[in-house]
Design an enzyme around this catalytic site. Structure first.
Site, short mmCIF file in Angstrom:
data_model
loop_
_atom_site.label_atom_id
_atom_site.label_comp_id
_atom_site.label_asym_id
_atom_site.label_seq_id
_atom_site.Cartn_x
_atom_site.Cartn_y
_atom_site.Cartn_z
N SER A 111 0.84 -1.19 0.00
CA SER A 111 0.00 0.00 0.00
C SER A 111 0.89 1.26 0.00
CB SER A 111 -0.94 -0.04 1.21
OG SER A 111 -1.91 0.97 1.16
N ARG A 121 -11.88 6.31 10.34
CA ARG A 121 -11.45 4.92 10.30
C ARG A 121 -12.52 4.03 9.66
NH1 ARG A 121 -7.41 1.55 9.48
NH2 ARG A 121 -7.55 -0.38 10.69
N ASP A 155 -8.81 -6.15 -4.82
CA ASP A 155 -8.38 -4.86 -4.27
C ASP A 155 -8.90 -3.74 -5.17
OD1 ASP A 155 -7.12 -2.63 -3.26
OD2 ASP A 155 -5.09 -3.43 -3.39
N HIS A 160 -8.09 -4.96 -0.36
CA HIS A 160 -6.79 -4.33 -0.17
C HIS A 160 -6.02 -4.92 1.01
CE1 HIS A 160 -3.82 -1.20 -0.64
NE2 HIS A 160 -4.01 -0.77 0.59
N ASP A 161 -6.73 -5.33 2.04
CA ASP A 161 -6.07 -5.87 3.23
C ASP A 161 -5.37 -7.21 3.00
OD1 ASP A 161 -6.37 -3.90 5.08
OD2 ASP A 161 -7.97 -4.85 6.22
#
Length: 381
Positions: A157, A227, A322, A355-356
């Protein structure tokens, strides 16, 4: 070695701090007269100082890459599944360095630090920093540690952006660039998500223009929302469906606005937890650094020209789900590197986690990383 074979933790670790008196000129034109850099190391630096691997962190991570802290059993490093003896980045072969970026809230000089000119926390006066500024700081730390060339710089990232910047800015000092789930620049949609998150923080009544330290408050509501917004973008739609679906916490609708669905409860929990340890000004700084990263900007948008100085060999990894840093952005980097005649390996992993995924334990991903770093270790032997 096979990824995971005889794998173990690096054990109990301790952070270190290096102080720099030499002023740091920033991309913005501002400067830091002096600053501290918090870092950790794992493994042993060889006699030639040639086996060092720099791990660059993403938005809410830090220098604490692997291992645990004494008397803190839940303090496992954010990439502990990747770094350690017998793990893909094997500390039996490599000297791994995790660095906390300037502007962060985990020990390096940032908005919470005392401004020597005023004797008060920097707060809103802390200058805007960029990926390039962070890479310059990392190079100074490497100099101080006697490391003139990294075996690899690796990150996912925002960390992948730093790895790319290393290859461009310090081509002679990096043998391999490993950039995972990253992009050559943010899309308009990504910039928009960041702006909404920053707006949530800045509109919190406890923000006080960024100088909330003086009021002994924290803009928790804004941080929670920021968040929650970010976390949604880190997951794929399929992953969220599989994990939560439309499951309710109770049997029936409450006909109110509390956390009735499991996904709402999860996001609110993540937001609350984040607001307890992360600094709001740091969130503003790091998301703006994400926005500004665009090495092709100085070359009329030509990524081929931007990557022309790079001499490293590259491994790029993308994940099919992602949607924040989509695989086509990784392929864009690959195409530019090939156009420059660079040696590049690319893998697009079909993983459901969005994405994680770069933080998780997908066996294909870990086997690929292990194989690549085995090759680097063999070069050093």
């Amino acid at each position: 070695m096979t990824a995971g074979a005889s794998a173990s933790s690096v054990g109990v670790v301790s952070p270190q701090t290096m102080h720099f008196e030499e002023p740091l000129a920033l991309t913005s034109g501002a400067q830091l007269a002096q600053y501290d850099v918090r870092y950790e190391t794992y493994g042993t630096l060889n006699a030639e100082h040639s086996n060092a691997v720099l791990v660059a962190h993403a938005l809410n991570a830090s220098h604490h890459v692997a291992g645990t802290y004494a008397e803190q059993p839940r303090s496992t490093g954010w990439w502990d599944n990747m770094v350690g003896p017998g793990k893909p980045i094997d500390t039996r072969h490599f000297f791994v360095i995790g660095v906390n970026n300037v502007g962060s809230c985990f020990g390096s000089t940032g908005p919470m630090s005392m401004n020597p000119a005023t004797g008060k926390p920097y707060g809103a006066a802390f200058p805007v920093v960029t990926v390039e500024d962070w890479v310059n700081v990392q190079s100074r730390l490497a100099d101080s540690l006697g490391i003139h060339r990294f075996a690899a710089v690796v990150g996912g990232s925002l960390g992948g952006m730093q790895a790319l910047s290393w290859a461009i800015r310090y081509p002679q000092r990096i043998a391999h660039c490993v950039a995972i789930a990253t992009t050559p620049k943010l899309s308009a949609q990504n910039i928009a998500f960041n702006d909404v998150a920053r707006s949530a923080i800045q509109s919190d009544p406890d923000f006080h223009g960024g100088d909330y330290y003086a009021h002994s408050v924290v803009p928790r509501r804004g941080l929670r929302v920021a968040r929650m917004i970010g976390h949604i973008t880190y997951l794929s739609g399929d992953d969220m469906t599989e994990r939560f679906g439309r499951s309710l916490r109770t049997r029936d609708y409450a006909f109110g606005y509390g956390a009735e669905f499991e996904v709402e409860s999860y996001l609110r929990y993540q937001g609350e937890k984040f607001s307890e340890y992360f600094d709001a000004n740091t969130y503003l700084l790091i998301t703006r650094a994400l926005d500004y990263f665009d090495p092709a900007r100085e070359h009329d948008g030509d990524l081929v020209r931007a990557l022309a100085p790079a001499l490293a060999r590259f491994l790029l990894i993308s994940f099919t789900t992602d949607w924040r840093f989509a695989p086509e952005r990784g392929r864009e980097i690959v195409a530019a590197l090939i156009a420059n005649g660079r040696e590049v390996s690319y893998s697009e992993i079909d993983a459901p986690h969005g994405h994680d995924a770069f933080l998780l334990d997908d066996p294909r991903y870990h086997h690929l990383m292990a194989a690549y770093f085995e090759r680097i270790a063999a070069e050093l032997a």
